[in-house]
Design a protein around this motif. Structure first.
Motif, PDB file in Angstrom:
ATOM      1  N   UNK A 292      94.296  -6.325  32.853  1.00  0.00           N
ATOM      2  CA  UNK A 292      94.246  -7.726  33.267  1.00  0.00           C
ATOM      3  C   UNK A 292      94.047  -8.690  32.115  1.00  0.00           C
ATOM      4  N   UNK A 293      94.011  -9.973  32.447  1.00  0.00           N
ATOM      5  CA  UNK A 293      93.734 -11.045  31.486  1.00  0.00           C
ATOM      6  C   UNK A 293      94.799 -11.181  30.404  1.00  0.00           C
ATOM      7  N   UNK A 294      96.045 -10.864  30.782  1.00  0.00           N
ATOM      8  CA  UNK A 294      97.150 -11.083  29.848  1.00  0.00           C
ATOM      9  C   UNK A 294      97.316  -9.998  28.817  1.00  0.00           C
ATOM     10  N   UNK A 295      96.566  -8.922  28.929  1.00  0.00           N
ATOM     11  CA  UNK A 295      96.660  -7.827  27.952  1.00  0.00           C
ATOM     12  C   UNK A 295      98.120  -7.369  27.769  1.00  0.00           C
TER      13      UNK A 295
ATOM     14  N   UNK B  60     102.869 -11.947  29.246  1.00  0.00           N
ATOM     15  CA  UNK B  60     103.643 -12.581  30.320  1.00  0.00           C
ATOM     16  C   UNK B  60     102.857 -12.885  31.590  1.00  0.00           C
ATOM     17  N   UNK B  61     102.219 -11.890  32.207  1.00  0.00           N
ATOM     18  CA  UNK B  61     101.477 -12.099  33.451  1.00  0.00           C
ATOM     19  C   UNK B  61      99.982 -11.961  33.219  1.00  0.00           C
ATOM     20  N   UNK B  62      99.213 -12.640  34.070  1.00  0.00           N
ATOM     21  CA  UNK B  62      97.755 -12.529  33.947  1.00  0.00           C
ATOM     22  C   UNK B  62      97.274 -11.133  34.332  1.00  0.00           C
ATOM     23  N   UNK B  63      97.779 -10.603  35.448  1.00  0.00           N
ATOM     24  CA  UNK B  63      97.376  -9.263  35.899  1.00  0.00           C
ATOM     25  C   UNK B  63      98.489  -8.259  35.583  1.00  0.00           C
ATOM     26  N   UNK B  64      98.069  -7.047  35.263  1.00  0.00           N
ATOM     27  CA  UNK B  64      99.042  -6.021  34.887  1.00  0.00           C
ATOM     28  C   UNK B  64      99.964  -5.617  36.031  1.00  0.00           C
ATOM     29  N   UNK B  65      99.437  -5.614  37.276  1.00  0.00           N
ATOM     30  CA  UNK B  65     100.273  -5.164  38.402  1.00  0.00           C
ATOM     31  C   UNK B  65     101.494  -6.049  38.572  1.00  0.00           C
TER      32      UNK B  65
ATOM     33  N   UNK C  96      89.543 -20.588  30.310  1.00  0.00           N
ATOM     34  CA  UNK C  96      89.910 -21.814  29.568  1.00  0.00           C
ATOM     35  C   UNK C  96      90.655 -21.466  28.288  1.00  0.00           C
ATOM     36  N   UNK C  97      90.070 -20.529  27.531  1.00  0.00           N
ATOM     37  CA  UNK C  97      90.667 -20.209  26.226  1.00  0.00           C
ATOM     38  C   UNK C  97      92.053 -19.584  26.423  1.00  0.00           C
ATOM     39  N   UNK C  98      92.151 -18.667  27.387  1.00  0.00           N
ATOM     40  CA  UNK C  98      93.463 -18.038  27.631  1.00  0.00           C
ATOM     41  C   UNK C  98      94.509 -19.103  27.910  1.00  0.00           C
TER      42      UNK C  98
END
Ligand code: PMP
Length: 485
Positions: A303-306, A309-314, A374-376
């Motif tokens: 999660x968290x953009x790791x 492209x997307x915020x969540x991995x799924x 916020x930072x993301x």
């Protein structure tokens, strides 16, 4: 002491401190030898009345700390690297050790917005000066945080339960799933990791040192197109791997069990940062749901953009889970764990159980979590993870063209894996070399880890504030370390 001893041989009238046990010179030298450079500086500074710039400067050597650690934390040290790092400070993409050496952090996925990001540390500090209490009082932060996490799902997953770690989040998710389905069977990936509680350890085969699965758990084949039974030459390997869920569900049925839940780490991190075919996760979800189970996306790693492209991995797998769990990077190092699900599923659970976690959702944790979001957003880090991840992957792939030991480079965004093999035809895992490489990288000042059932995959998960110059440094260190293997 030596100078004095020498002088004494030249001018015997001069006192011989070296031979004078009462003087304590040797003891002093031995004490100094045990101290680090920074420790000596601290003591001298303090003796001279110079104010200390750092709150806690280490004063003991690594050998001393290792001995204490074995005594205090158990005899089996679980540490990174043959020469462990005594980390004393973090700053952006850097970890700084007790000698002042800076290591480029390509490993730690917790400080997702960079070590000690000032926006996050300020938020934590400000809130800790204002109020830190629990969710049995009304408070804005927990609501704002839940709202923002839910919005990022892009789905009807808007109800949150707050805890303090990934393990707890998965444990509560499991309880929610068994309450909702009335079933007791669990499905998980082979060699998965989801946490440390008893229920979650049971679905974490990678953590087992004894290898036995609990009677209610079945594992699904890892969808590994490089090393698994269905490889690149198999038509539609995603569907072939997903069919393994039928076997697992059938096996549960034979034991009189139905699946309550399937846990999936969207980055397939412990399986070696796999990139399954696009249809794989969706096809497993379909089968699990048909058998009455819920699908839990463990987003603690992904999660968290790791993955960019997307915020969540799924979201990379075009699915919508029933439950999401988050942890690790949520507070950038501050403990935060959250279960996110559909309101009716959470309501059903809390009608059965008075759910409350003392620290879960406390004001400071929520302030940390909000600051990370916020930072993301403000620093556009999902886009950065996508671009820099692609640049990093291309750099590693260029190395693969020169070094036969690299079997494959995998991953998405800033979750990357480099699988090392002894021979590209047999694909025999090069586990020993992986460990050597990681230790050489450490000596080159670059932190990486190893992963996979054979331990032959170099795992790279740098903070999302990674830039091109950091990639260049890491790739150069890889090149030098590979050449020296
Ligand atoms: N799920 C996954 C995918 C993880 O990688 C981890 C931690 N490595 C956990 C859950 C457990 O998180 P924690 O250590 O915060 O309990």
């Amino acid at each position: 002491m030596l100078v004095n001893a020498y002088r004494h041989t030249q001018t015997p009238d001069e006192p011989n401190y070296a031979a004078d046990a009462g003087f304590g010179g040797w003891e002093a030298l031995e004490t100094l030898q045990r101290l680090t450079r920074a420790g000596v500086e601290t003591i001298v500074d303090a003796a001279c009345g110079i104010p200390l710039p750092r709150a806690s400067v280490p004063v003991h050597s690594n050998a001393d700390m290792m001995a204490r650690r074995k005594r205090l934390l158990g005899s089996r040290p679980y540490l990174f690297y043959d020469r462990p790092i005594h980390a004393v400070r973090g700053e952006g993409v850097w970890i700084i050790d007790s000698s002042g050496r800076r290591f480029l952090d390509c490993y730690n996925n917790v400080p997702i917005v960079g070590h000690c990001h000032p926006h996050v540390t300020e938020a934590i500090s400000r809130q800790s000066r204002t109020l830190n209490t629990n969710t049995r009082y009304l408070g804005e932060q927990v609501l704002d945080y839940a709202e923002r996490l839910g919005q990022k799902t892009g789905a009807a997953l808007t109800a949150c339960a707050f805890v303090n770690s990934g393990s707890e989040a998965n444990d509560v998710a499991w309880r929610i799933a068994t309450a909702w389905t009335g079933a007791r069977g669990a499905l998980t990936q082979e060699f998965a990791y989801h946490g440390i509680t008893e229920a979650i350890d049971a679905v974490s085969p990678s953590a087992s040192r004894i290898g036995a699965l609990a009677a209610h758990v079945r594992t699904l084949l890892a969808p590994d197109g490089y090393r698994g039974i269905y490889r690149g030459d198999t038509p539609d390997p995603g569907s072939r791997y997903a069919e393994d869920a039928d076997r697992a569900i059938q096996s549960l049925a034979e034991a009189g069990l139905k699946p309550a839940a399937y846990f999936v780490d969207s980055a397939f991190m412990t399986n070696g940062i796999l990139e399954p075919q696009k249809n794989y996760v969706a096809e497993v979800f379909r089968r699990v749901r048909a058998a009455g189970g819920l699908c839990i996306a463990d987003e603690v790693q992904s999660g968290f953009g790791r993955m960019g492209r997307h915020f969540y991995g799924y979201q990379h797998h075009d699915v919508v889970p029933d439950i999401i769990t988050i942890g690790k990077p949520a507070g950038n190092g501050h403990p935060v764990g959250v279960v996110i699900t559909r309101p009716e599923i959470l309501d059903h659970f809390i009608e059965q159980s008075a759910f409350f976690s003392t620290f879960g959702g406390n004001n400071v944790s929520c302030a940390a979590g909000l600051a990370v979001l916020d930072v993301l957003e403000n620093e556009d880090l999902l886009a950065n993870a996508t671009a820099i991840g692609a640049y990093f992957k291309a750099g590693l792939q260029a190395l693969a063209a020169k070094h036969d030991i690299i079997g494959i480079v995998r991953g998405t965004g800033l979750a990357l894996g480099v699988e090392l093999v002894i021979d590209r035809n047999s694909r025999a895992p090069a586990a020993k070399q992986t460990s050597q490489l990681i230790n050489r990288l450490r000596d080159e000042g670059v932190l990486a880890g190893s992963e996979g059932i054979h331990g032959n995959i170099v795992k790279l998960r740098p903070p999302l504030v990674f830039r091109r110059e950091h990639v260049d440094q890491a790739v150069l260190a890889f090149e030098r370390s590979l050449s020296a293997l």
